[in-house]
Design a protein around this motif. Structure first.
Motif, PDB file in Angstrom:
ATOM      1  N   ASP A 194       0.987  -1.003  -0.306  1.00 30.40           N
ATOM      2  CA  ASP A 194      -0.113  -0.427   0.073  1.00 30.40           C
ATOM      3  C   ASP A 194       0.184   1.046   0.178  1.00 30.40           C
ATOM      4  O   ASP A 194       1.593   1.501   0.931  1.00 30.40           O
ATOM      5  N   PRO A 195       0.770   1.951  -0.931  1.00 28.86           N
ATOM      6  CA  PRO A 195       0.940   3.448  -0.880  1.00 28.86           C
ATOM      7  C   PRO A 195       1.654   4.022   0.420  1.00 28.86           C
ATOM      8  O   PRO A 195       2.059   5.047   0.827  1.00 28.86           O
ATOM      9  N   ARG A 240       0.816   0.105   5.537  1.00 27.45           N
ATOM     10  CA  ARG A 240       2.044  -0.363   5.912  1.00 27.45           C
ATOM     11  C   ARG A 240       2.497  -1.131   7.122  1.00 27.45           C
ATOM     12  O   ARG A 240       2.791  -2.443   7.805  1.00 27.45           O
ATOM     13  N   ASP A 259      11.511  -1.485   4.429  1.00 24.81           N
ATOM     14  CA  ASP A 259      10.614  -0.235   4.133  1.00 24.81           C
ATOM     15  C   ASP A 259      11.349   1.121   4.599  1.00 24.81           C
ATOM     16  O   ASP A 259      12.255   1.131   4.754  1.00 24.81           O
TER      17      ASP A 259
END
Length: 387
Positions: free
Chosen positions: A39-40, A45, A65
């Motif tokens: 997910d953006p 996240r 990440d």
């Protein structure tokens, strides 16, 4: 595990808040969590990183990440799984999780490594290699919980940290560890590391040989912060108390004389000395009255030199402390100098340039608003400043 139609729809078409809510649902499937891991939105996240059902392979990807908060959440969850690594060390899940943890413990963000340290610091079954790595971290937010609490650190490990500390504050963390034996306390005392020794003396559970304590009393003559810890030390030998009585400042002599565990003749002698010092002071020459007058007149130079002299530090260190613009730090310095809380408030304004909301004010009774341990800790922190 089957996702509801609403959950699937929210995961694909909802806003970031709705997608994060799906990622936090206990019943969300590993498949949907895998989808949401890309997910953006970082908050989504992060929710995936903290979910127990997130597949180990996905967690491994989240360890890289771009958002530190995502990696921190992952670190908390993976570190909590450490005890399970040993139950099935060859299992795929254990191997992947251990590999992910190995990546996170080398993370450049202190908050990520600190999350691991907080989780494993007191674990008796954490991997020893992990504990040693965390204990030697240069960020004390990471290292201190492990150094102070891990049952896996041996005496040899502690001696190594004292002999070759990754950063100066490492020794202080060792000195604060509960139940230190004489071998380690001797090693700390030998370093003459001012904040570390002060912490050691303030540690009631640290076993210190009487001969070592005698050396530290002698060495405290030019280190007021050691004196402050010594006069309050649990089970202070009478010989050390006598030696201290000859060198400590007036306010510390009063603390020493007020102890109830010293021989009666020594207590009487100390109280007599306190009375003699008080009687020797002429009211017109009251030191604090002069200093209050200097503060009202804005005489910065006089206050600076007197504070350095009374605290037993250089004017450069006082200036470095003032540059922190911390009312607590200045209060700690004034306390170690034996100055009163009302005078410390004036010093914070005149020397520190602090506004009234930033000042640590005295209580209505004129005593310290900060506790003794906090004041001493603030003074210890200043020992690392430029001299």
């Amino acid at each position: 595990m089957t996702d509801s139609a609403d959950a699937r729809h929210a995961a694909r078409h909802g806003n970031a808040e709705a997608r994060a809510a799906v990622a936090r649902l206990p019943e969300t499937s590993p498949e949907l969590l895998t989808f949401l891991a890309a997910d953006p939105a970082a908050e989504v996240r992060q929710a995936v990183a903290g979910h127990a059902a997130t597949p180990p392979a996905v967690a491994r990807l989240l360890a890289a990440d771009s958002d530190a908060a995502v990696r921190r959440e992952l670190a908390k969850r993976i570190a909590a799984l450490v005890p399970s690594f040993s139950t099935d060390p060859r299992g795929r899940k254990a191997r992947l999780s251990a590999g992910t943890l190995a990546l996170l413990v080398e993370d450049t963000a202190t908050e990520v490594r600190a999350a691991i340290a907080a989780a494993v610091g007191e674990m008796p079954d954490a991997p020893r290699e992990l504990i040693l790595r965390l204990a030697r971290d240069t960020a004390m937010l990471v290292a201190e919980p492990v150094i102070r609490h891990s049952p896996l650190l041996t005496e040899a490990d502690l001696l190594g940290l004292v002999a070759e500390p990754p950063v100066p504050a490492t020794r202080r963390a060792v000195a604060l560890r509960a139940g230190l034996g004489e071998t380690v306390t001797d090693a700390i005392a030998e370093t003459a590391d001012v904040p570390a020794v002060a912490a050691l003396l303030a540690n009631p559970s640290a076993a210190i040989r009487e001969a070592t304590l005698d050396r530290l009393v002698t060495g405290s003559e030019k280190r007021p912060i050691w004196q402050a810890a010594l006069v309050r030390r649990h089970q202070l030998p009478a010989r050390a108390a006598r030696a201290l009585g000859a060198i400590v400042t007036d306010h510390l002599l009063g603390v020493l004389a007020a102890r109830s565990d010293l021989p009666a003749d020594l207590t009487a002698a100390l109280r007599k000395r306190v009375d003699a010092r008080l009687a020797a002071k002429e009211p017109a020459e009251d030191a604090e009255a002069v200093l209050f007058a200097a503060a009202r007149a804005g005489d910065r130079d006089l206050l600076l030199s007197k504070l350095a002299e009374a605290a037993g530090v250089t004017e450069a260190r006082v200036e470095a402390a003032l540059a922190l613009r911390s009312g607590r730090a200045i209060a700690g310095l004034c306390h170690s100098a034996g100055w009163s809380a009302p005078l410390a408030a004036e010093v914070q304004v005149v020397l520190g340039g602090l506004s009234p909301p930033e000042v640590v004010h005295p209580t209505l009774e004129g005593s310290w608003a900060l506790g003794e341990a906090e004041l001493q800790w603030q003074a210890e922190l200043l020992e690392g400043l430029p001299a």
